[in-house]
Design an enzyme around this catalytic site. Structure first.
Site, short mmCIF file in Angstrom:
data_model
loop_
_atom_site.label_atom_id
_atom_site.label_comp_id
_atom_site.label_asym_id
_atom_site.label_seq_id
_atom_site.Cartn_x
_atom_site.Cartn_y
_atom_site.Cartn_z
N VAL A 128 6.80 5.39 -3.27
CA VAL A 128 6.73 4.61 -4.52
C VAL A 128 5.48 3.74 -4.54
O VAL A 128 4.79 3.61 -5.55
CB VAL A 128 8.01 3.75 -4.69
CG1 VAL A 128 7.91 2.88 -5.93
CG2 VAL A 128 9.25 4.64 -4.75
N TYR A 129 5.19 3.15 -3.37
CA TYR A 129 4.00 2.28 -3.23
C TYR A 129 2.72 3.07 -3.50
O TYR A 129 1.86 2.63 -4.29
CB TYR A 129 3.98 1.70 -1.83
CG TYR A 129 2.70 1.02 -1.44
CD1 TYR A 129 2.36 -0.23 -1.95
CD2 TYR A 129 1.81 1.62 -0.55
CE1 TYR A 129 1.18 -0.87 -1.58
CE2 TYR A 129 0.62 1.00 -0.17
CZ TYR A 129 0.32 -0.25 -0.70
OH TYR A 129 -0.85 -0.86 -0.35
N LEU A 130 2.58 4.24 -2.88
CA LEU A 130 1.37 5.03 -3.06
C LEU A 130 1.23 5.50 -4.51
O LEU A 130 0.12 5.56 -5.05
CB LEU A 130 1.37 6.24 -2.11
CG LEU A 130 1.18 5.91 -0.63
CD1 LEU A 130 1.28 7.19 0.20
CD2 LEU A 130 -0.15 5.21 -0.37
N LYS A 133 0.16 2.34 -6.60
CA LYS A 133 -1.25 2.05 -6.37
C LYS A 133 -2.13 3.08 -7.08
O LYS A 133 -3.16 2.74 -7.67
CB LYS A 133 -1.56 2.06 -4.86
CG LYS A 133 -1.09 0.81 -4.13
CD LYS A 133 -1.75 -0.44 -4.67
CE LYS A 133 -2.24 -1.39 -3.63
NZ LYS A 133 -2.87 -2.59 -4.23
#
Length: 218
Positions: A128-130, A133
């Site tokens: 989810v973070y990647l 970003k």
């Protein structure tokens, strides 16, 4: 030169504030909590209390007005859940970019992550973070009113900086001390010839200033 940093109390941001202040620049850091202000003052930065998860574009633009550069170094942090990856790592970056446009601040540097990709698959927190970003990076790339540079560091460490890096469109994976990330950011802020570039960063053979000049075409 005046630089405003989102995520002003972050580990990279505090290092960057010290570097900018030490060279005589004016620097302000946006923070969520008033109790973080003393740490910024100690670093030589002006603390500005403003929560990017609840602020309006106009409120952020007001804090950016008169700046020469804006740096997005905020992050939800490793202990946060998927929802905050979206509200901080993506939405706050988009808000900060829109505010920079509204305030007429062209120079914009965003601290991203190696592997950031809006099409990244998976449901784990890091996936989810990647994705968040990557979506933020894609949004910034679409803003013609910004002279943007996207910096994607490798694995961040707290080792002492060496001042030696590899800074390229593709570096391959590797570690990089936060000290050296901050040193590269300080050079990038002052090197608008890197506008339009997405750069990966790991430890390597080149002094920071030489690495930045190289990607800038100097």
């Amino acid at each position: 030169m005046r630089t405003v940093i989102a995520g002003g109390h972050g580990q990279i941001a505090l290092r960057l504030e010290r570097l900018l202040a030490a060279r005589g620049d004016e620097v302000a850091g946006l923070i969520r909590k008033a109790e973080q202000a003393d740490d910024l003052r100690e670093a030589g930065a002006e603390p500005v209390v403003l929560d990017l998860e609840s602020a309006s574009v106009d409120e952020v633009a007001e804090r950016l007005r008169g700046a020469d550069a804006a740096v997005f170094a905020a992050g939800a942090g490793p202990g946060s859940g998927a929802a905050r990856k979206d509200t901080v790592d993506k939405a706050a970056a988009v808000l900060f970019a829109d505010a920079a446009v509204k305030a007429g601040v062209r120079r914009f540097v965003i601290v991203s992550s190696m592997g950031a990709d809006p099409e990244h698959r998976g449901d784990e927190i890091f996936d989810v973070y990647l994705r968040a970003k990557g979506e933020a990076d894609a949004y910034v790339r679409g803003l013609d009113a910004l002279d943007w540079t996207i910096l994607r560091p490798g694995q961040l460490t707290d080792d002492a900086g060496t001042g030696l890096v590899r800074l390229e469109a593709r570096t391959g994976r590797g570690p990089i001390p936060r000290d050296d990330v901050a040193a590269v950011l300080a050079e990038l802020v002052d090197t608008p010839a890197t506008a339009g570039l997405t750069l990966e960063l790991i430890s390597g053979p080149a002094p920071v200033s030489v690495a930045v000049k190289s990607v800038a075409g100097n």
